[in-house]
Design a protein around this motif. Structure first.
Motif, PDB file in Angstrom:
ATOM      1  N   GLU A 141       0.828  -1.214   0.000  1.00 43.12           N
ATOM      2  CA  GLU A 141       0.000   0.000   0.000  1.00 43.12           C
ATOM      3  C   GLU A 141       0.860   1.261   0.000  1.00 43.12           C
ATOM      4  N   ILE A 142       1.999   1.207   0.676  1.00 42.71           N
ATOM      5  CA  ILE A 142       2.909   2.359   0.710  1.00 42.71           C
ATOM      6  C   ILE A 142       3.678   2.464  -0.604  1.00 42.71           C
ATOM      7  N   LEU A 143       4.137   1.350  -1.100  1.00 42.97           N
ATOM      8  CA  LEU A 143       4.887   1.358  -2.365  1.00 42.97           C
ATOM      9  C   LEU A 143       4.061   1.944  -3.498  1.00 42.97           C
ATOM     10  N   GLU A 144       2.756   1.736  -3.465  1.00 40.55           N
ATOM     11  CA  GLU A 144       1.873   2.238  -4.530  1.00 40.55           C
ATOM     12  C   GLU A 144       1.779   3.762  -4.559  1.00 40.55           C
ATOM     13  N   VAL A 145       2.008   4.437  -3.439  1.00 37.37           N
ATOM     14  CA  VAL A 145       1.933   5.903  -3.416  1.00 37.37           C
ATOM     15  C   VAL A 145       3.320   6.555  -3.425  1.00 37.37           C
ATOM     16  N   ALA A 146       4.353   5.742  -3.366  1.00 42.01           N
ATOM     17  CA  ALA A 146       5.721   6.279  -3.331  1.00 42.01           C
ATOM     18  C   ALA A 146       6.149   6.789  -4.708  1.00 42.01           C
ATOM     19  N   ASP A 147       6.993   7.812  -4.676  1.00 46.32           N
ATOM     20  CA  ASP A 147       7.575   8.328  -5.910  1.00 46.32           C
ATOM     21  C   ASP A 147       8.798   7.507  -6.311  1.00 46.32           C
ATOM     22  N   TYR A 148       9.506   7.000  -5.319  1.00 46.32           N
ATOM     23  CA  TYR A 148      10.695   6.187  -5.564  1.00 46.32           C
ATOM     24  C   TYR A 148      10.709   5.018  -4.586  1.00 46.32           C
ATOM     25  N   MET A 149      11.153   3.886  -5.065  1.00 48.61           N
ATOM     26  CA  MET A 149      11.304   2.699  -4.234  1.00 48.61           C
ATOM     27  C   MET A 149      12.706   2.154  -4.483  1.00 48.61           C
ATOM     28  N   GLY A 150      13.357   1.652  -3.445  1.00 47.60           N
ATOM     29  CA  GLY A 150      14.681   1.082  -3.636  1.00 47.60           C
ATOM     30  C   GLY A 150      15.404   0.884  -2.327  1.00 47.60           C
ATOM     31  N   ASP A 151      16.746   0.858  -2.416  1.00 51.08           N
ATOM     32  CA  ASP A 151      17.545   0.711  -1.208  1.00 51.08           C
ATOM     33  C   ASP A 151      17.826   2.095  -0.625  1.00 51.08           C
ATOM     34  N   SER A 152      18.384   2.127   0.563  1.00 47.72           N
ATOM     35  CA  SER A 152      18.526   3.387   1.292  1.00 47.72           C
ATOM     36  C   SER A 152      19.351   4.425   0.538  1.00 47.72           C
ATOM     37  N   TYR A 153      20.496   4.034   0.015  1.00 53.00           N
ATOM     38  CA  TYR A 153      21.338   5.003  -0.687  1.00 53.00           C
ATOM     39  C   TYR A 153      20.681   5.469  -1.980  1.00 53.00           C
ATOM     40  N   GLY A 154      20.136   4.529  -2.743  1.00 50.50           N
ATOM     41  CA  GLY A 154      19.470   4.895  -3.994  1.00 50.50           C
ATOM     42  C   GLY A 154      18.331   5.873  -3.767  1.00 50.50           C
ATOM     43  N   LEU A 155      17.574   5.661  -2.698  1.00 44.92           N
ATOM     44  CA  LEU A 155      16.481   6.575  -2.382  1.00 44.92           C
ATOM     45  C   LEU A 155      17.007   7.967  -2.045  1.00 44.92           C
ATOM     46  N   SER A 156      18.101   8.029  -1.297  1.00 48.07           N
ATOM     47  CA  SER A 156      18.681   9.322  -0.935  1.00 48.07           C
ATOM     48  C   SER A 156      19.192  10.068  -2.159  1.00 48.07           C
ATOM     49  N   VAL A 157      19.761   9.342  -3.100  1.00 46.58           N
ATOM     50  CA  VAL A 157      20.222   9.968  -4.345  1.00 46.58           C
ATOM     51  C   VAL A 157      19.028  10.507  -5.129  1.00 46.58           C
ATOM     52  N   GLU A 158      17.960   9.719  -5.238  1.00 42.52           N
ATOM     53  CA  GLU A 158      16.762  10.181  -5.950  1.00 42.52           C
ATOM     54  C   GLU A 158      16.190  11.428  -5.295  1.00 42.52           C
ATOM     55  N   ALA A 159      16.158  11.467  -3.972  1.00 38.81           N
ATOM     56  CA  ALA A 159      15.653  12.639  -3.261  1.00 38.81           C
ATOM     57  C   ALA A 159      16.490  13.874  -3.575  1.00 38.81           C
ATOM     58  N   SER A 160      17.799  13.697  -3.675  1.00 41.68           N
ATOM     59  CA  SER A 160      18.674  14.841  -3.952  1.00 41.68           C
ATOM     60  C   SER A 160      18.445  15.402  -5.356  1.00 41.68           C
TER      61      SER A 160
END
Length: 173
Positions: free
Chosen positions: A30-49
């Motif tokens: 349910e959370i993954l369906e509303v997320a803009d990005y899904m992945g591992d911790s570092y990958g998510l931080s890079v996407e956020a940046s």
């Protein structure tokens, strides 16, 4: 409200309030369906940046939100459950590693990304599981303390037999 209605409201609010939602791969469907990005911790931080939105919600644990903030210092990073921690990330602290470094000044401390931001401040190098072997192989020193994950550290030691890799008791319980 149904799950679908809650998801629709989350999608509406994230647009209205300029939020980006990051979800670690272990989150519920349910959370993954509303997320803009899904992945591992570092990958998510890079996407956020790279994302233009000013507000970030990290659906994960505290060290992930801290890493996100490190890579996006001008953004607001929120952790839905501030108590969400990672036992491996929190099993070693600045005092423990600081004392070890003082007693072993000729060692380089390599920290797996699953550590707290405070601990990262005294480590020499931070790596991900996919970059650990390459990083250790490219270090100018042969004396390395690898923290906090003994399993990953043992794998790195096997892949880098020319290095003297020390491990402290630790890892994912």
């Amino acid at each position: 409200m149904t799950i679908k209605e809650i998801q629709e409201e989350i999608i509406r609010l994230k647009k209205e309030k300029d939020f980006c939602i990051l979800a670690h791969a272990y989150q519920g469907h349910e959370i993954l369906e509303v997320a803009d990005y899904m992945g591992d911790s570092y990958g998510l931080s890079v996407e956020a940046s790279k994302d233009s939105r000013k507000n970030i919600i990290m659906c994960g644990v505290r060290f992930m939100a801290e890493t996100c903030k490190i890579l996006s210092p001008d953004k607001n990073v929120y952790l839905p459950n501030p108590e969400a921690g990672c036992p491996m990330a929190e099993q070693m602290d600045k005092d423990l590693i600081g004392a070890w470094k003082k007693a072993n000044p000729d060692y380089t401390v390599v920290a797996y990304i699953n550590t707290t931001a405070e601990l990262k401040t005294i480590c020499d190098v931070c790596c991900t599981s996919s970059s650990a072997v390459q990083i250790v192989n490219n270090l100018d020193t042969d004396k390395i303390l690898f923290i906090p994950d003994c399993n990953l550290g043992q794998f790195v030691a096997e892949q880098c037999p020319d290095k003297d890799i020390k491990l402290l008791q630790g890892g994912c319980p």
